[in-house]
Structures are given as structure tokens and as C-alpha cells.
Design an enzyme around this catalytic site. Structure first.
Site, mmCIF file in Angstrom:
data_model
loop_
_atom_site.group_PDB
_atom_site.id
_atom_site.type_symbol
_atom_site.label_atom_id
_atom_site.label_comp_id
_atom_site.label_asym_id
_atom_site.label_seq_id
_atom_site.Cartn_x
_atom_site.Cartn_y
_atom_site.Cartn_z
ATOM 1 N N ASN A 8 84.090 51.650 78.265
ATOM 2 C CA ASN A 8 84.649 51.581 79.611
ATOM 3 C C ASN A 8 86.111 52.017 79.503
ATOM 4 O O ASN A 8 86.961 51.245 79.092
ATOM 5 C CB ASN A 8 84.524 50.147 80.124
ATOM 6 C CG ASN A 8 85.063 49.985 81.530
ATOM 7 O OD1 ASN A 8 85.610 50.915 82.111
ATOM 8 N ND2 ASN A 8 84.912 48.787 82.081
ATOM 9 N N ARG A 50 80.693 53.880 81.138
ATOM 10 C CA ARG A 50 80.819 53.470 82.532
ATOM 11 C C ARG A 50 81.605 54.572 83.250
ATOM 12 O O ARG A 50 82.686 54.953 82.807
ATOM 13 C CB ARG A 50 81.588 52.153 82.614
ATOM 14 C CG ARG A 50 81.836 51.774 84.043
ATOM 15 C CD ARG A 50 82.849 50.683 84.159
ATOM 16 N NE ARG A 50 83.046 50.380 85.558
ATOM 17 C CZ ARG A 50 84.141 49.830 86.055
ATOM 18 N NH1 ARG A 50 85.141 49.535 85.261
ATOM 19 N NH2 ARG A 50 84.254 49.598 87.324
ATOM 20 N N HIS A 55 80.933 48.438 91.956
ATOM 21 C CA HIS A 55 80.304 47.285 91.283
ATOM 22 C C HIS A 55 78.777 47.417 91.280
ATOM 23 O O HIS A 55 78.077 46.408 91.156
ATOM 24 C CB HIS A 55 80.656 45.945 91.984
ATOM 25 C CG HIS A 55 82.077 45.516 91.848
ATOM 26 N ND1 HIS A 55 82.746 44.876 92.863
ATOM 27 C CD2 HIS A 55 82.949 45.617 90.828
ATOM 28 C CE1 HIS A 55 83.986 44.610 92.479
ATOM 29 N NE2 HIS A 55 84.135 45.048 91.243
ATOM 30 N N GLU A 65 77.566 43.662 82.900
ATOM 31 C CA GLU A 65 77.584 45.106 83.141
ATOM 32 C C GLU A 65 77.347 45.889 81.847
ATOM 33 O O GLU A 65 76.658 46.902 81.846
ATOM 34 C CB GLU A 65 78.920 45.496 83.782
ATOM 35 C CG GLU A 65 78.991 44.977 85.217
ATOM 36 C CD GLU A 65 80.370 45.072 85.830
ATOM 37 O OE1 GLU A 65 80.600 45.986 86.619
ATOM 38 O OE2 GLU A 65 81.221 44.213 85.532
#
Ligand code: AMP
Length: 396
Positions: free
Chosen positions: A7, A91, A180, A384
Site C-alpha cells: 500500500n 492497493r 474503502h 483490507e
């Protein structure tokens, strides 16, 4: 199979190495201050203490090298060599209308993500730098992109269109996208599993309440509405973001304070929300302490926050013609029983009724609805990284 989940932010890089055989996190950490003096990596081999390695990281490529070095290190490592990383899951914040699901990254995908950078100028360029760094350091390892926006691509046009001249949608794809998505998808699926129901038969509202916060209406497993819009500024009151407000405020502040659009944008993103109202902190833990000490402003801030969430849940009950479950997740949703109780107190007309004792939980999956309540209220910790790892494993 080991998956490295990355990420990438503009000056940070979070990572987890996950073994997919038993979905076990082997190591995780964060590189901070990339491109700035004092860069360092905080690395945790699961089951051991977190260590801090100071290091020179002028670029994300250097940061990825540090991550790999930490993962293969004799002392703090969890694998023998880089060859044991079978794939990388990235991500990616904005996939625009191009990506309705995760995808294997190739040159076409990179070009398409670049095109979406206009829509997320702070995030997508950083994500692309992370992809490029991995391409250079591990050229033969397949990569998958998992988009924050993808889950919301099922929203119908009546949900995503702004009431602006249509030509801006035509020209710039100016519309609501929502964010999200990885969390909303994971939490809605887990909610159905946890309650022993088929998600196809459920109307769920997911409240992702962290420093960034959004609500999502999930009907039969599909996102049909969500509170964030073109950018993550729309919707709920957040740590430092205003969420919904009268757009005429921009002109008002420009006139009264002599501010530029950029300056107002900074105020709306960085100085508003919980921090702006409370004048104490963007962190709810500080607010909780202040409330205990009798600080009225902290109390008011929490009231404004909870009221906005409740209004959205009410709106989504209309959007879906009912609700079966409300799921709370992220830092605040998982840990703050008072905020959960506050929000639920507005929703008794829908059949929400909570068990105060069961609500006294933190960070665990829990059904805290009262016996016989028409609407289930649950805490479901989000994950996540695991979702990104699963998507990556599925696609490669
Ligand atoms: P997130 O962005 O998901 O990390 O959530 C950050 C927000 O959650 C902050 O407002 C924190 O105060 C709150 N939060 C995180 N952990 C806790 C905790 N253990 N207890 C209470 N609030 C928490």
C-alpha cells in the site's frame, strides 16, 4: 504461496507478507519518510517485537529493497530469498470507470491507472511508483491491482451522477465513485457469513469509521450507494475532513478570508472534521479523554459525528427499502462502543435494538443486537490486506 501486499502512499509504504496456505500473516511493516530525511522501516516478524531500521530511502524503489531485505534477513526475516514471494498485490486507490474488479497488472492497466490520476492526484501517482519499483526489483513476479473504487462500480447512474451540467460527466467522468471498497466488500461478506445468512438475501449497511470514514449500502452483495464521492472528501464527518457541506461555503470563505481554492481545499481535507470542530484532535481517543474531563466541545463533536452517520444509515434504509444488518468496522467502529450506541439510538424506528453489555467489545467479531431485534448490529473487524492477498491469489 506467499503474497506481498503493498500500500504505497506519497512518502510511505505499508506491507504485509501473507502465506496463503493457511492465510497467515508472516511479517508486516511500514517504510516512513520516503524521499525525506530520517527515512526508516518499522518491521514486525509476527510473534516478535517490532524493530526499527534507519535507512536511506530517496525513492520507493529503495523502500521496496529495504522491505525485501527485511523479509529475507537472517535475524528478522521470514523467507530465505526473494524467490519465495510468488506475487505482489497492490492497493490502488482510484480505478475510475475502467475497473469494476481487481486485475493482473500489465502495461495497459498501468496506462489506464495513469489516466485515473486526474481523479486521485494524491494517491494514484504514489501507487504507480510502487508498481514501477516492484517491476524493477522483481521483474518476474506477477502483480495484481486491487482498487478502492471497484466494489462501488455497481452503483446505478441515479446514485453516482451529480446534479451538474451533464457535459462534465461526459468530458471528465466527473461523478461519484466511492472509496474503502475493499473494506466494504470484505465486511459485508463477513457479516452475512457471521450471521449464517446468504448475502444475496441481505440488505446491509457497512459503517467504516476510521480516520477516513464512509458508509455503504450493500444490497444482495452489491454496493448500491456509498457516502464518499468523486474524492474521499464527501460524506461523513472524518478525522480532518469536513464531509458533506453547502458548496457555497467555498465562495464564502474565499471572500471573507481571502483564501485561494487550494488553501480552502487544504482546510476542508486537513483542518476540518473532528479536529476542526473540537479544536482538540483528529483522534477519537483524545476526544474520549476530553469528554471524561467534561469538555463540552468534545461531546458536541462526537454528537455531530454520530448524527451524520445515523442520517446516512436512515437514507440507505430508504434506498434499499429496509435493512437487515448494520456492520461497524475500522478503528472507531471496532473500538468505540459509545459511538456505536449513539448511532444506534437514532435508529430504533427501523427495528434496531442493541444489547449494551454485548456492545462493550473491542476489535472482535460480535453480534451486539438485543435478543429478537429486527435489525442485527454487528462489529466486524476489517481486513483490507487479506482481501488484497485473496484477490491476488485468485487472479494469478
Ligand atoms: P483507522 O483510520 O481505522 O486507523 O481509525 C482511526 C480512528 O479510530 C481514530 O479516531 C482512533 O481514535 C480510533 N481508534 C483506533 N484504535 C482505537 C482503540 N483501540 N480505541 C478507541 N479508538 C480507536
Amino acid at each position: 504461496m506467499n503474497i506481498l501486499v503493498l500500500n504505497c502512499g506519497s512518502s510511505s509504504l505499508k506491507y504485509q507478507l501473507i502465506s496463503m496456505e493457511n492465510e497467515e500473516v508472516l511479517a508486516k511493516g511500514i517504510c516512513e519518510r520516503i524521499g525525506i530525511d530520517g527515512s526508516r522501516i518499522k518491521h514486525t516478524k509476527i510473534g516478535c517485537d517490532t524493530i526499527i531500521i534507519e535507512g536511506d530511502m530517496p525513492s520507493h524503489k529503495d523502500a521496496v529493497k529495504y522491505v525485501v531485505d527485511a523479509l529475507v534477513s537472517k535475524e528478522h526475516g521470514v523467507i530465505e530469498s526473494m524467490d519465495e514471494i510468488n506475487a505482489v498485490g497492490h492497493r490502488i486507490v482510484h480505478g475510475g470507470e475502467e475497473f469494476a474488479s481487481s486485475t493482473v497488472i500489465n502495461e495497459d492497466v498501468i496506462e489506464a491507472v495513469k489516466k485515473c490520476s486526474d481523479l486521485a492526484p494524491l494517491h494514484n501517482p504514489a501507487n504507480l511508483i510502487g508498481i514501477d519499483a516492484c517491476k524493477q526489483i522483481m521483474p518476474n513476479v506477477p502483480m495484481v491491482g486491487v482498487f478502492d473504487t471497484a466494489f462501488h462500480q455497481t452503483m446505478p447512474a441515479k446514485t453516482y451522477l451529480y446534479a451538474l451540467p451533464y457535459e462534465y460527466y461526459r468530458k471528465y467522468k466527473l461523478r461519484r465513485y466511492g472509496f474503502h471498497g475493499t473494506s466494504h466488500k470484505y465486511v459485508s461478506n463477513r457479516t452475512a457469513e457471521f450471521l449464517g445468512k446468504d448475502i444475496k438475501d441481505m440488505k446491509i449497511v457497512v459503517c467504516h469509521l476510521g480516520n477516513g470514514a464512509s458508509v455503504c449500502a450493500v444490497d444482495g452483495g452489491k454496493s448500491i450507494d456509498t457516502s464518499m464521492g468523486l474524492t474521499p472528501l464527501e460524506g461523513l464527518v472524518m478525522g480532518t475532513r469536513s464531509g458533506d457541506m453547502d458548496p457555497a461555503i467555498v465562495q464564502f470563505l474565499a471572500d471573507k478570508e481571502g483564501l485561494s481554492i487550494d488553501e480552502i481545499n487544504t482546510i476542508l481535507n486537513k483542518k476540518s472534521g473532528v479536529l476542526g470542530i473540537s479544536e482538540i484532535s483528529s483522534d477519537f481517543r483524545d476526544l474520549e479523554n476530553a469528554i471524561e474531563e467534561g469538555n463540552e466541545k468534545a461531546r458536541l463533536t462526537m454528537d455531530v459525528f454520530s448524527y451524520r452517520v445515523a442520517k446516512y444509515v436512515g437514507a440507505y434504509a430508504a434506498a434499499m427499502n429496509g435493512i437487515d444488518a448494520i456492520a461497524f468496522t475500522a478503528g472507531l467502529g471496532e473500538n468505540n462502543a459509545e459511538v456505536r450506541a449513539d448511532i444506534c439510538s437514532y435508529l430504533t424506528f427501523l427495528g434496531v435494538e442493541i444489547d449494551e453489555e454485548a456492545n462493550k467489545c473491542r476489535g472482535i467479531e460480535k453480534d451486539f443486537s438485543a435478543k429478537g431485534a429486527k435489525v442485527k448490529t454487528v462489529v466486524i473487524p476489517t481486513d483490507e490486506e487479506m482481501t488484497i492477498a485473496r484477490e491476488t491469489a485468485r487472479l494469478i
